[in-house]
Design a protein around this motif. Structure first.
Motif, mmCIF file in Angstrom:
data_model
loop_
_atom_site.group_PDB
_atom_site.id
_atom_site.type_symbol
_atom_site.label_atom_id
_atom_site.label_comp_id
_atom_site.label_asym_id
_atom_site.label_seq_id
_atom_site.Cartn_x
_atom_site.Cartn_y
_atom_site.Cartn_z
ATOM 1 N N GLN B 2 0.518 -1.135 0.111
ATOM 2 C CA GLN B 2 0.380 0.039 -0.076
ATOM 3 C C GLN B 2 0.969 0.778 -0.031
ATOM 4 O O GLN B 2 1.972 1.243 0.142
ATOM 5 N N LYS B 3 0.292 2.513 -0.649
ATOM 6 C CA LYS B 3 1.295 3.637 -0.725
ATOM 7 C C LYS B 3 0.355 4.279 -0.779
ATOM 8 O O LYS B 3 -1.681 4.641 -0.869
ATOM 9 N N ILE B 4 1.012 5.779 0.511
ATOM 10 C CA ILE B 4 -0.278 6.515 0.468
ATOM 11 C C ILE B 4 0.327 8.021 -0.171
ATOM 12 O O ILE B 4 1.096 8.471 0.128
ATOM 13 N N CYS B 23 -5.036 13.525 -0.185
ATOM 14 C CA CYS B 23 -4.713 12.366 -0.553
ATOM 15 C C CYS B 23 -5.078 10.780 -1.106
ATOM 16 O O CYS B 23 -5.458 10.822 -1.395
ATOM 17 N N TYR B 25 -4.021 7.300 -2.265
ATOM 18 C CA TYR B 25 -3.329 5.899 -2.199
ATOM 19 C C TYR B 25 -3.685 4.748 -3.511
ATOM 20 O O TYR B 25 -4.179 4.822 -4.111
ATOM 21 N N TYR B 28 -4.967 -0.800 -2.139
ATOM 22 C CA TYR B 28 -5.749 -1.051 -1.216
ATOM 23 C C TYR B 28 -7.535 -0.927 -1.224
ATOM 24 O O TYR B 28 -7.648 0.709 -1.899
ATOM 25 N N LYS B 71 -9.860 6.642 -5.268
ATOM 26 C CA LYS B 71 -8.765 6.647 -3.741
ATOM 27 C C LYS B 71 -8.064 7.304 -3.924
ATOM 28 O O LYS B 71 -7.229 8.019 -3.720
ATOM 29 N N LEU B 92 -4.439 5.789 7.328
ATOM 30 C CA LEU B 92 -4.813 4.806 6.312
ATOM 31 C C LEU B 92 -4.366 3.654 7.626
ATOM 32 O O LEU B 92 -3.242 3.175 8.052
ATOM 33 N N GLY B 104 0.823 9.181 5.652
ATOM 34 C CA GLY B 104 1.134 9.915 4.208
ATOM 35 C C GLY B 104 2.469 11.245 5.027
ATOM 36 O O GLY B 104 2.497 10.664 6.048
#
Lengths: 113, 113
Positions: B2-4, B23, B25, B28, B71, B92, B104
């Motif tokens: 997962q990336k934010i 933001c 993501y 996810y 997202k 998250l 983040g």
């Protein structure tokens, strides 16, 4: 009343030393956390404790050892400090493991020389 | 994994205008998303939580939207004031452990009088 408190606020030490940071919460929460915020301000989880039991260790070097003597306290002991350990360390708590909102302490600024 | 991403590291606006922070993501589908405020030298402070089945949430001058298709979450501060100047972090729940938060890098908001 301070909800989540940490001591010390500042910590300057030499490479190779061992140091501890203390955290206490008076919110009656079951879950406590340690985060590291590096120089780029990236906040990353290190450990989670629920009812004095370790839940998560996010691939932190074993030089870092958390200890929870009771639900209200979560201390962080760091052995053989390295330059890269310099950062701000935040303690946080939440009501329980499934409660989403976290309450953060003021942070401990660690500088390793 | 997962990336934010919080697209802007910094945002400068004039007092009275609406600040909009983003933001995004990937990889996810979180059950919720949170926004925190962090002032220099202080720990993050919880502002708002929005769940996956909620499109929008408001608290005083703050509004958060959550678009699970894109997202993306947008964080708005209306009638911004210099006192709103701070770094705003989105967070998250972690994929591997729901009780942990992934943050983040934050957007530093400066509101000029």
């Amino acid at each position: 009343d301070t909800a989540v408190s940490q001591t010390p606020k500042y910590l300057v030490t030499q490479m190779g030393n061992d140091k501890s940071i203390k955290c206490e919460q008076n919110l009656g929460h079951d879950t406590m956390y340690w985060y590291k915020q590096d120089s780029k301000k990236f906040l990353k989880i290190m450990f989670s404790y629920n009812n004095k039991e370790l839940i998560i260790n996010e691939t932190v070097p074993n030089r870092f050892s958390p200890k929870s003597p009771d639900k209200a306290h979560l201390n962080l002991h760091i052995n053989s400090l390295e330059l890269g350990d310099s950062a701000v360390y935040f303690c946080a708590s939440s009501q329980d493991w499934l409660q989403e909102t976290q309450y953060f302490g003021p942070g401990t600024r660690l500088l390793v020389l | 994994s997962q990336k934010i991403e919080q697209n802007s590291e910094a945002l400068n606006i004039q007092e009275g205008k609406t600040a909009t922070l983003t933001c995004n993501y990937t990889n996810y589908s979180p059950a919720y998303l949170q926004w925190y405020r962090q002032d220099p030298g202080r720990g993050p402070v919880f502002l708002l939580l929005i769940r996956e089945n909620e499109k929008e949430k408001r608290k005083e001058r703050l509004k958060v939207t959550f678009d699970t298709t894109l997202k993306q979450s947008l964080f708005h501060i209306t009638a911004s004031q210099p006192a709103d100047s701070a770094t705003y972090l989105c967070a998250l729940p972690s994929v591997g452990s729901q009780g942990n938060l992934i943050f983040g890098k934050g957007t530093k908001l400066s509101v000029k009088p």
